[in-house]
Design an enzyme around this catalytic site. Structure first.
Site, mmCIF file in Angstrom:
data_model
loop_
_atom_site.group_PDB
_atom_site.id
_atom_site.type_symbol
_atom_site.label_atom_id
_atom_site.label_comp_id
_atom_site.label_asym_id
_atom_site.label_seq_id
_atom_site.Cartn_x
_atom_site.Cartn_y
_atom_site.Cartn_z
ATOM 1 N N SER A 19 41.878 -4.981 42.298
ATOM 2 C CA SER A 19 43.019 -5.709 42.859
ATOM 3 C C SER A 19 43.681 -5.007 44.049
ATOM 4 C CB SER A 19 44.057 -5.983 41.765
ATOM 5 O OG SER A 19 43.538 -6.929 40.866
ATOM 6 N N THR A 66 46.730 -7.269 33.499
ATOM 7 C CA THR A 66 45.368 -7.486 33.017
ATOM 8 C C THR A 66 45.249 -6.987 31.581
ATOM 9 O OG1 THR A 66 43.042 -7.258 33.604
ATOM 10 C CG2 THR A 66 44.442 -5.367 34.111
ATOM 11 N N LYS A 70 48.252 -9.414 28.818
ATOM 12 C CA LYS A 70 48.635 -10.754 29.282
ATOM 13 C C LYS A 70 49.510 -11.491 28.269
ATOM 14 C CE LYS A 70 44.666 -11.269 32.311
ATOM 15 N NZ LYS A 70 43.495 -12.028 32.706
ATOM 16 N N ASN A 92 49.446 -13.533 33.955
ATOM 17 C CA ASN A 92 48.778 -12.495 34.758
ATOM 18 C C ASN A 92 49.530 -12.193 36.042
ATOM 19 O OD1 ASN A 92 48.156 -14.635 36.470
ATOM 20 N ND2 ASN A 92 46.097 -13.883 36.888
ATOM 21 N N GLY A 131 34.056 -19.396 24.322
ATOM 22 C CA GLY A 131 35.186 -18.497 24.114
ATOM 23 C C GLY A 131 36.466 -19.288 23.952
ATOM 24 N N GLY A 133 39.556 -17.186 23.871
ATOM 25 C CA GLY A 133 40.540 -16.127 24.070
ATOM 26 C C GLY A 133 41.424 -16.463 25.265
ATOM 27 N N GLY A 134 42.104 -15.444 25.799
ATOM 28 C CA GLY A 134 43.069 -15.659 26.875
ATOM 29 C C GLY A 134 42.461 -16.333 28.098
ATOM 30 N N ASN A 155 33.223 -21.469 20.255
ATOM 31 C CA ASN A 155 33.675 -20.092 20.018
ATOM 32 C C ASN A 155 33.078 -19.551 18.732
ATOM 33 O OD1 ASN A 155 35.311 -17.878 20.881
ATOM 34 N ND2 ASN A 155 36.730 -18.317 19.201
ATOM 35 N N LYS A 160 39.473 -21.104 16.124
ATOM 36 C CA LYS A 160 40.192 -20.911 17.399
ATOM 37 C C LYS A 160 39.774 -21.966 18.421
ATOM 38 C CE LYS A 160 40.666 -15.923 17.530
ATOM 39 N NZ LYS A 160 40.340 -14.827 18.433
HETATM 40 P P1 NAP Z 1 39.862 -12.114 24.795
HETATM 41 O O1 NAP Z 1 41.184 -12.813 24.850
HETATM 42 O O2 NAP Z 1 39.762 -10.814 24.078
HETATM 43 O O3 NAP Z 1 38.818 -13.167 24.137
HETATM 44 C C1 NAP Z 1 37.528 -12.752 23.820
HETATM 45 C C2 NAP Z 1 36.647 -13.951 23.479
HETATM 46 O O4 NAP Z 1 35.310 -13.491 23.373
HETATM 47 C C3 NAP Z 1 36.994 -14.623 22.148
HETATM 48 O O5 NAP Z 1 36.737 -15.998 22.247
HETATM 49 C C4 NAP Z 1 35.999 -13.938 21.189
HETATM 50 O O6 NAP Z 1 35.654 -14.749 20.074
HETATM 51 C C5 NAP Z 1 34.788 -13.811 22.074
HETATM 52 N N1 NAP Z 1 33.905 -12.728 21.640
HETATM 53 C C6 NAP Z 1 34.174 -11.407 21.666
HETATM 54 N N2 NAP Z 1 33.111 -10.722 21.171
HETATM 55 C C7 NAP Z 1 32.161 -11.633 20.854
HETATM 56 C C8 NAP Z 1 30.859 -11.533 20.307
HETATM 57 N N3 NAP Z 1 30.316 -10.359 19.988
HETATM 58 N N4 NAP Z 1 30.162 -12.672 20.128
HETATM 59 C C9 NAP Z 1 30.707 -13.858 20.443
HETATM 60 N N5 NAP Z 1 31.941 -14.031 20.958
HETATM 61 C C10 NAP Z 1 32.676 -12.918 21.154
HETATM 62 O O7 NAP Z 1 39.284 -11.825 26.258
HETATM 63 P P2 NAP Z 1 39.638 -12.632 27.613
HETATM 64 O O8 NAP Z 1 40.843 -12.030 28.248
HETATM 65 O O9 NAP Z 1 39.634 -14.081 27.278
HETATM 66 O O10 NAP Z 1 38.398 -12.249 28.555
HETATM 67 C C11 NAP Z 1 37.115 -12.837 28.361
HETATM 68 C C12 NAP Z 1 36.193 -12.473 29.535
HETATM 69 O O11 NAP Z 1 36.665 -13.051 30.737
HETATM 70 C C13 NAP Z 1 36.086 -10.963 29.790
HETATM 71 O O12 NAP Z 1 34.731 -10.658 30.125
HETATM 72 C C14 NAP Z 1 36.984 -10.744 30.987
HETATM 73 O O13 NAP Z 1 36.584 -9.619 31.753
HETATM 74 C C15 NAP Z 1 36.732 -12.049 31.747
HETATM 75 N N6 NAP Z 1 37.828 -12.407 32.679
HETATM 76 C C16 NAP Z 1 37.530 -12.471 34.016
HETATM 77 C C17 NAP Z 1 38.517 -12.819 34.925
HETATM 78 C C18 NAP Z 1 38.170 -12.880 36.399
HETATM 79 O O14 NAP Z 1 39.076 -12.930 37.239
HETATM 80 N N7 NAP Z 1 36.894 -12.949 36.748
HETATM 81 C C19 NAP Z 1 39.826 -13.102 34.501
HETATM 82 C C20 NAP Z 1 40.100 -13.041 33.124
HETATM 83 C C21 NAP Z 1 39.089 -12.678 32.220
HETATM 84 P P3 NAP Z 1 36.515 -14.721 18.702
HETATM 85 O O15 NAP Z 1 37.654 -15.663 18.924
HETATM 86 O O16 NAP Z 1 35.562 -15.168 17.667
HETATM 87 O O17 NAP Z 1 36.980 -13.303 18.508
#
Ligand code: NAP
Length: 276
Positions: A19, A66, A70, A92, A131, A133-134, A155, A160
Site C-alpha cells: 500500500s 488489513t 477489519k 478497510n 469463501g 469470510g470478510g 464455503n 456461513k
Molecule cells: P477470512 O475472513 O479469514 O476468511 C477466510 C475464508 O477462507 C473463509 O471462508 C474460510 O472458510 C476459508 N478457508 C480458510 N481455510 C480454508 C481451507 N483450508 N479450505 C477451505 N476454505 C478455507 O479471510 P478474508 O479476509 O476473507 O481473505 C480471504 C482472501 O482474500 C485472502 O487470500 C486475502 O489475502 C484475500 N484478499 C485480497 C484482497 C485484495 O485486495 N486483493 C483484499 C481482501 C482479501 P470457513 O468459513 O469454513 O472457515
C-alpha cells in the site's frame, strides 16, 4: 503551500504490504505531498483502538486496515459507516467525517472495478464466489449492484455461506438467484469463479471436479503461486490474480481521502498471475 498529509496501513503482519508504494504513486500523479507508513499492531482490540486514536488524534488523514483488524475497525466505527462496510461487517478505510471516525469498505468495489477494467462482463452472468469470510462478505453487495444474474456462494463451513446468502436475499437488485453450498457442490457452467478463501496462504489446496467449466477465474490472493488459478488455467479459463483488486481498492480509498481522481493508466501497475 502543499502540506504533507499523513496516512497509514494497520495490520499484523504488515511488512509485506504494497500500500505505501501504491499511494506514493497516486500522490505523485495528482501532485500532493503524502507520508504513508506501515503500522504494525498487536492483535487485540484495545491495541488497535489505541493505534487508531493516536493516529487521528495526531492529525492523520486516513488509515487503511488489513488482516486481522477489519472487523475490529467495523466495531470501532460504531455504526458511522458506509453501506458497503455495513454489508461486509468489515472496514478497510478509516477517516474523520463529521468529527467522528468513519469506516468504509472499498474491497468489493475494487474487485468489481478491476473485473470491469479487465473487460470481464458481470451483468446477466453466473458468478460463483468461494469463501464467506470478510473478503467475500465485502464483495457480495458490489457484485449484486453489477447485476449478476445468479450469485452462488460456496464455503467450507456451509452455515456461513447460508447466512451470507440469506443476508442479501431480501435486498432488491436485478439478481434473480442467490444460492449457496459447500465447496464440493458448485454449478457446472460458470461465467466467473472467484476464490475469496484464504486457503492459498496455507499449504492446502481446493480440489475441483474436472467437469467444472468457468470462463473466467479470479483469485483475490496475489503475490504467491495459486493452485486455484493453475487448475483453471489448465481448463483454458481466463485467469487473474488479486493485484488489480488491491490497486483499485487503494485508488478508491485515496480518492475518498483526498478528493482527487487517480488515473491508473500509465502508473505502471499491471495485474498478473503465477500458476503453481
Ligand atoms: P477470512 O475472513 O479469514 O476468511 C477466510 C475464508 O477462507 C473463509 O471462508 C474460510 O472458510 C476459508 N478457508 C480458510 N481455510 C480454508 C481451507 N483450508 N479450505 C477451505 N476454505 C478455507 O479471510 P478474508 O479476509 O476473507 O481473505 C480471504 C482472501 O482474500 C485472502 O487470500 C486475502 O489475502 C484475500 N484478499 C485480497 C484482497 C485484495 O485486495 N486483493 C483484499 C481482501 C482479501 P470457513 O468459513 O469454513 O472457515
Amino acid at each position: 503551500m502543499n502540506k504533507t498529509r499523513h496516512f497509514i496501513v494497520i495490520g499484523n503482519p504488515i511488512s509485506h504490504s504494497k500500500s505505501p508504494d501504491l499511494h506514493a504513486a497516486f500522490a505523485q500523479q495528482v501532485g500532493i505531498d503524502i507520508c504513508y507508513n506501515r503500522q504494525f499492531c498487536p492483535n487485540d482490540f484495545e491495541s488497535f483502538k489505541a493505534v487508531v486514536e493516536a493516529f487521528f488524534g495526531g492529525g492523520g488523514v486516513g488509515a487503511n486496515v488489513t488482516v486481522p483488524f477489519k472487523e475490529m475497525a467495523w466495531q470501532l466505527c460504531q455504526g458511522h459507516i458506509s453501506q458497503y462496510a455495513q454489508a461486509a461487517k468489515a472496514v478497510n478505510t478509516l477517516f474523520i467525517k463529521d468529527n467522528k471516525l468513519y469506516g468504509d469498505n472499498t474491497d468489493g468495489r475494487g474487485l468489481v472495478n478491476d473485473l470491469q477494467q479487465k473487460g470481464v462482463a458481470l451483468k446477466g452472468k453466473t458468478l460463483v464466489i468461494l469463501g464467506a469470510g470478510g473478503a467475500a462478505r465485502g464483495a457480495v453487495l458490489p457484485l449484486l449492484q453489477a447485476d449478476v444474474a445468479h450469485l452462488h456462494i460456496a464455503n467450507r463451513t456451509i452455515q456461513k455461506a447460508c447466512e451470507l446468502a440469506c443476508l442479501f436475499n431480501n435486498i432488491k437488485t436485478n439478481t434473480q438467484q442467490i444460492t449457496y453450498s459447500d465447496l464440493a457442490s458448485l454449478p457446472r457452467d460458470i461465467d466467473v469463479i472467484i476464490n475469496a478463501t484464504s486457503i492459498g496462504l496455507s499449504n492446502e489446496r481446493l480440489s475441483f471436479d474436472c467437469t467444472i467449466n468457468a470462463k473466467v477465474a479470479y483469485d483475490m490472493m496475489y503475490g504467491r503461486p495459486s493452485a486455484f488459478l493453475a487448475f483453471f488455467d489448465k481448463q483454458n479459463s481466463q485467469c487473474f490474480d488479486g493485484l488489480g483488486m488491491l490497486i483499485h481498492q487503494g485508488k478508491l480509498s485515496f480518492e475518498m481521502w483526498t478528493q482527487k481522481a487517480v488515473d491508473l493508466r500509465g502508473l505502471g501497475f499491471d495485474g498478473c498471475f503465477a500458476p503453481q
